[in-house]
Design an enzyme around this catalytic site. Structure first.
Site, PDB file in Angstrom:
ATOM      1  N   GLU A 161      -1.400  -1.667  10.479  1.00 15.84           N
ATOM      2  CA  GLU A 161      -1.587  -0.422  10.640  1.00 15.84           C
ATOM      3  C   GLU A 161      -2.405   0.058  11.849  1.00 15.84           C
ATOM      4  O   GLU A 161      -2.975  -0.741  12.533  1.00 15.84           O
ATOM      5  CB  GLU A 161      -2.780  -0.285   9.235  1.00 15.84           C
ATOM      6  CG  GLU A 161      -2.915   1.217   9.297  1.00 15.84           C
ATOM      7  CD  GLU A 161      -3.985   1.480   7.871  1.00 15.84           C
ATOM      8  OE1 GLU A 161      -4.833   0.969   7.975  1.00 15.84           O
ATOM      9  OE2 GLU A 161      -3.907   2.829   7.468  1.00 15.84           O
TER      10      GLU A 161
ATOM     11  N   LYS B 115       1.813   7.255   4.270  1.00 15.12           N
ATOM     12  CA  LYS B 115       0.784   6.947   3.415  1.00 15.12           C
ATOM     13  C   LYS B 115       0.323   7.529   2.357  1.00 15.12           C
ATOM     14  O   LYS B 115      -0.209   8.859   2.763  1.00 15.12           O
ATOM     15  CB  LYS B 115      -0.461   6.234   4.333  1.00 15.12           C
ATOM     16  CG  LYS B 115      -1.747   5.380   3.436  1.00 15.12           C
ATOM     17  CD  LYS B 115      -2.742   5.204   4.661  1.00 15.12           C
ATOM     18  CE  LYS B 115      -3.869   4.267   4.224  1.00 15.12           C
ATOM     19  NZ  LYS B 115      -5.058   4.157   5.003  1.00 15.12           N
TER      20      LYS B 115
ATOM     21  N   CYS C 249      -2.102  -0.476   3.650  1.00 17.47           N
ATOM     22  CA  CYS C 249      -3.440  -0.656   3.575  1.00 17.47           C
ATOM     23  C   CYS C 249      -4.282  -0.397   2.486  1.00 17.47           C
ATOM     24  O   CYS C 249      -4.273  -1.083   1.475  1.00 17.47           O
ATOM     25  CB  CYS C 249      -4.186  -0.163   5.078  1.00 17.47           C
ATOM     26  SG  CYS C 249      -5.820  -0.556   5.239  1.00 17.47           S
TER      27      CYS C 249
HETATM   28  O1  LIG Z   1      -9.970   2.832  11.203  1.00 24.00           O
HETATM   29  C1  LIG Z   1      -9.348   3.458  11.854  1.00 24.00           C
HETATM   30  O2  LIG Z   1      -9.291   3.675  13.147  1.00 24.00           O
HETATM   31  C2  LIG Z   1      -7.955   3.736  11.457  1.00 24.00           C
HETATM   32  N1  LIG Z   1      -7.967   3.831  10.086  1.00 24.00           N
HETATM   33  C3  LIG Z   1      -7.454   2.932   9.484  1.00 24.00           C
HETATM   34  O3  LIG Z   1      -6.671   2.049   9.950  1.00 24.00           O
HETATM   35  C4  LIG Z   1      -7.313   3.153   7.820  1.00 24.00           C
HETATM   36  C5  LIG Z   1      -7.566   4.496   7.316  1.00 24.00           C
HETATM   37  S1  LIG Z   1      -9.387   4.947   7.919  1.00 24.00           S
HETATM   38  N2  LIG Z   1      -8.123   2.021   7.169  1.00 24.00           N
HETATM   39  C6  LIG Z   1      -8.068   1.927   5.776  1.00 24.00           C
HETATM   40  O4  LIG Z   1      -7.243   2.195   5.323  1.00 24.00           O
HETATM   41  C7  LIG Z   1      -9.061   0.606   5.385  1.00 24.00           C
HETATM   42  C8  LIG Z   1      -9.004   0.379   4.019  1.00 24.00           C
HETATM   43  C9  LIG Z   1     -10.123  -0.657   3.681  1.00 24.00           C
HETATM   44  O5  LIG Z   1     -10.691  -1.170   4.525  1.00 24.00           O
HETATM   45  C10 LIG Z   1     -10.450  -0.895   2.214  1.00 24.00           C
HETATM   46  O6  LIG Z   1      -9.567  -0.434   1.397  1.00 24.00           O
HETATM   47  O7  LIG Z   1     -11.365  -1.476   2.110  1.00 24.00           O
END
Ligand SMILES: O=C(O)CNC(=O)[C@H](CS)NC(=O)CCC(=O)C(=O)O
Length: 270
Positions: free
Chosen positions: A43, A114, A157
């Protein structure tokens, strides 16, 4: 479907598009030299950074990411999943968190936006509001039917916490499920491996989970452990905590064997 090698790539992507693409290229090449024919990137492979900075460069990131995936696929004659990258959505100032599957001719095979956005106050004190910059997709993810590689299901994710999405992929015949991620270090240590193994076991499918790892920017720490899991739930390869690759053989005979030994998909009542 034939037997072949698949690779899940693990990166520490940072707020620098060109640097990330260079790191990704190196690891794709490493995977290809080891024989991988199907390669997945994590991701936000091309950019991890503050949401505002990401939005400001949204057009460039989207354009360069797609170009890069097509170039890699053609140069190395592989099928590649661009785990995710932002694609601007007209008139919203926001993006779709997008995953793209590309074939060795550079043609797009499948795309998914997503659906489940990570709006969570993690107990370590960090707050995530993915919806502040991302528009949620409204369509369930596709399964791409491939004679050679098996049926490839997509997801991203945080989706991993919603088993109904994977049941949909199983209903569509998925043999291999992609779960590219940037899991937080805090949630990852307790949930990542368990959730991935559960999705593999309950759907008797391979799981390919490319990952972000380490300190991406500011206080953002990601869990790593890109893995490939077989349909029995066995971890075939684990990239550990440094940038690198997890590589393993995907075998139709193993799929058939597990589905014979544990025919749970055929015993569904609801
Ligand atoms: O953070 C960033 O810079 C970019 N964002 C992401 O890569 C995404 C959306 S915030 N991260 C997740 O979905 C983590 C899920 C997760 O960690 C869980 O389900 O526990």
């Amino acid at each position: 479907m034939k037997s072949y090698l698949a690779a899940a790539i693990q990166l520490t992507s940072v707020p620098d598009l060109q640097k990330n693409l260079a790191q990704a290229e190196e690891l794709i090449e490493l995977a290809v030299r080891q024989g991988a024919e199907l390669v997945g990137l994590p991701e936000n492979f091309s950019y991890m950074g503050e949401e505002k900075a990401k939005l400001a460069q949204g057009d460039a990131i989207a354009l360069e990411s797609e170009k890069f995936l097509k170039k890699m696929a053609q140069r190395f004659q592989i099928t590649i999943l661009g785990g995710s990258f932002p694609v601007p959505v007209d008139n919203t100032g926001k993006v779709y968190n997008t995953t793209l599957l590309i074939d060795p001719n550079g043609q797009e095979l499948a795309r998914y936006y997503k659906v489940h956005l990570f709006d969570v106050n993690v107990p370590d004190g960090n707050t995530y509001r993915e919806s502040s910059t991302v528009v949620a997709g409204t369509q369930l993810p596709p399964v791409h039917f491939s004679e050679k590689l098996g049926n490839l299901g997509l997801s991203i994710c945080y989706d991993v916490r919603f088993p109904e999405l994977y049941r949909h992929l199983a209903d569509k015949g998925a043999d291999i499920i992609f779960i590219p991620a940037a899991f937080t270090a805090f949630t990852g240590k307790d949930h990542w491996q368990v959730l991935l193994q559960a999705r593999a076991i309950e759907n008797t499918a391979y799981v390919i989970a490319p990952a972000q790892t380490g300190n991406n920017y500011a206080r953002r720490l990601t869990h790593g452990h890109a893995v490939i899991i077989d349909p029995w739930g066995v971890i075939l390869a684990d990239a550990g905590e440094k940038p690198g690759i997890a590589i393993a053989e995907i075998k139709p005979t193993r799929l058939e064997q597990v589905r014979r030994q544990m025919p749970s998909l055929q015993h569904r009542v609801f």
